[in-house]
Enzyme design. Structure first.
Site, PDB file in Angstrom:
ATOM      1  N   CYS A   1      -0.586  -5.483   0.987  1.00 52.27           N
ATOM      2  CA  CYS A   1      -0.792  -4.212   1.670  1.00 52.27           C
ATOM      3  C   CYS A   1      -1.706  -3.267   0.908  1.00 52.27           C
ATOM      4  CB  CYS A   1       0.555  -3.542   1.932  1.00 52.27           C
ATOM      5  SG  CYS A   1       1.550  -3.298   0.439  1.00 52.27           S
TER       6      CYS A   1
ATOM      7  N   GLU B   1       8.085  -0.413   4.148  1.00 53.55           N
ATOM      8  CA  GLU B   1       6.812  -0.448   3.421  1.00 53.55           C
ATOM      9  C   GLU B   1       5.899  -1.353   4.221  1.00 53.55           C
ATOM     10  OE1 GLU B   1       3.899  -1.132   1.819  1.00 53.55           O
ATOM     11  OE2 GLU B   1       4.664  -2.102   0.005  1.00 53.55           O
TER      12      GLU B   1
END
Length: 483
Positions: free
Chosen positions: A280, A246
């Protein structure tokens, strides 16, 4: 404070490795110390996890796993306020409650998944039976970043444990006090077999590298930067090792001229400011239809001027400190470079250099208008409280701008025209799309990105794919002919 954060490996607290300082990023005061780990601690964690996987019945007893996870959720709730207090102190997050309160419900979801984990069966022909079962892959190496260390660690640990894996977790040295509190919670679950979960603190990368390179880890789950993720994928590929990544994001809001302005504006105020922009899914790009561009630009500028910067201990704080002063310098350099390359500076923002906050790692919000979508401030993840705005004329151009980076984590569509919202959503090259909202993540549904934002999915049933193997068992019911 004199708190020393140790490693938790094979059911024991280990005080090994160089002793380093833990600091409050809001004041730079020393709040404790931690033992900085490396390959030695990684080897010990892997060895303990390997023994726990091979011995006992953790890997084969889904009822034990479900019960242990349920009890773990209870212990998280018992320690919730301690986590919140330490998050604010060491991680600098005013939004600590928002993050910590999501952990126990997610663990309970995975407790239920462990209890109901099953395969399939069928008849490929009248006289044959085929059965598939999910089996745990083995020892999983978990590499956790400092920006949201508990929820991002548990996002990988939960499905790994539910599947029957054992784990060796590299926790970030920058938040070692928080990480050790996580290990303390695990240590209080008496039904959890020794060595199933192991945690070591590390500021560097030697231990993390060994998690990837060790022949005894069969899966790696990494959350962090794209460049590091690519290196991990390369090494994992050499070993044919399961790898879930990720990675970064450069998430955009695509704002059409019919957007609900009153609904939009409060969201844009926080979209790149939450967690200091250090995550993110930060919505750092705003791409606005030209008819309302100036109105949105001016409104965002006014909103960001009013953002209250301060320590997480102040209830009125909206934007806390960055993780350290090095990050402040880095983000300031990004803004400076963008201005030199032609971006229009609407709010310069920058380091707080005067007053009571000057001793900490504080950065005032920056806001820039960009006409060239190839500038690095558009193409690269900033990881700080910096927002950009761009203009588009028609739907196709807007979608091209959204998709015009190497990333593909998430994006928002703002419009009252729902057919258009769904049409545009299908054109986004992203793993997540939010319609007239932003940043929604649910532990029951998959989270992850396209392109260089990662491999695989975490959360939701698909998270099991990184931690399980599928076994096919066959049986023929027809007796063989008699000789």
């Amino acid at each position: 404070m004199s708190v020393v954060a140790n490693h938790w490996i094979d059911g024991e607290w280990l005080a090994t490795g160089e002793l380093k300082e833990s600091r409050n990023p809001a004041t730079y005061e020393v709040i404790g110390h931690y033992h900085d780990g490396g390959r030695e601690q990684a080897e010990a964690a892997i060895a303990a996890a390997k023994r726990a996987f091979a011995q006992g019945d953790w890997a084969r007893n889904n009822v034990l796993r479900a019960d242990a996870l349920a009890l773990l959720a209870d212990r998280f709730e018992a320690h919730q306020q301690s986590f919140i207090d330490m998050y604010k102190l060491e991680n600098g997050k005013p939004e600590a409650l928002q993050e910590i309160s999501r952990i126990a419900p997610a663990i309970r979801y995975w407790s239920a998944m462990a209890r109901t984990l099953k395969g399939e069966s069928g008849h490929p022909s009248p006289d044959e039976i085929s059965i598939t079962s999910r089996e745990p892959i083995g020892v999983a190496g978990i590499i956790t970043p400092w920006n949201s260390p508990i929820i991002l660690c548990m996002r990988s640990v939960n499905p790994a444990l539910a599947a029957g894996c054992t784990v060796a977790c590299k926790m970030p040295g920058q938040t070692a006090q928080v990480s050790t509190l996580l290990a303390q919670v695990f240590s209080e679950v008496e039904v959890l077999p020794r060595g199933v979960a192991n945690f070591f603190n590390e500021r560097g990368s030697g231990g993390a590298q060994w998690l990837v390179s060790s022949p005894d880890t069969r899966a790696i789950s990494f959350t962090g930067g794209t460049e590091t993720g690519a290196q991990i994928a390369q090494e994992a590929g050499r070993l044919l090792k399961r790898c879930g990544l990720e990675l970064g994001g450069k998430n955009a809001h695509l704002v059409f001229e019919d957007a609900d302005f009153e609904q939009l504006l409060p969201v844009l105020r926080v979209t790149a400011m939450r967690f200091g922009g250090q995550y993110c899914e930060a919505g750092s790009r705003v791409i606005v239809q030209r008819a309302i561009y100036e109105k949105v630009r001016d409104a965002i500028a006014e909103e960001l001027r009013q953002v209250r910067v301060g320590p997480a201990s102040d209830p009125g704080t909206e934007l806390g400190p960055l993780i350290d002063k090095e990050s402040v310098e880095r983000v300031d350099g990004v803004v400076r470079q963008a201005a030199e390359q032609g971006a229009e500076v609407i709010l310069r923002g920058g380091p707080v250099t005067d007053g009571p906050l000057s001793g900490g790692a504080f950065f005032n919000p920056a806001f820039l208008a960009v006409r060239d979508p190839e500038l690095p401030i558009i193409q690269e993840e900033t990881f700080g409280p910096v927002m950009t705005i761009e203009a588009f004329d028609d739907e196709d151009e807007g979608v091209r701008l959204v998709n015009g980076t190497k990333y593909g984590l998430g994006g928002s569509v703002w419009t009252r025209d729902l057919p258009r919202a769904f049409r545009v959503s299908e054109k986004f090259e992203t793993g997540m799309v939010w319609i007239n909202e932003w940043g929604k993540v649910h532990y029951q549904f998959e989270e992850g990105g396209y392109k260089q934002s990662g491999l695989g999915r975490l959360n939701g049933p698909s998270a099991l794919e990184d931690f399980t193997e599928i076994k096919h068992i066959t049986f023929t019911t027809k007796s063989p002919p008699k000789s």
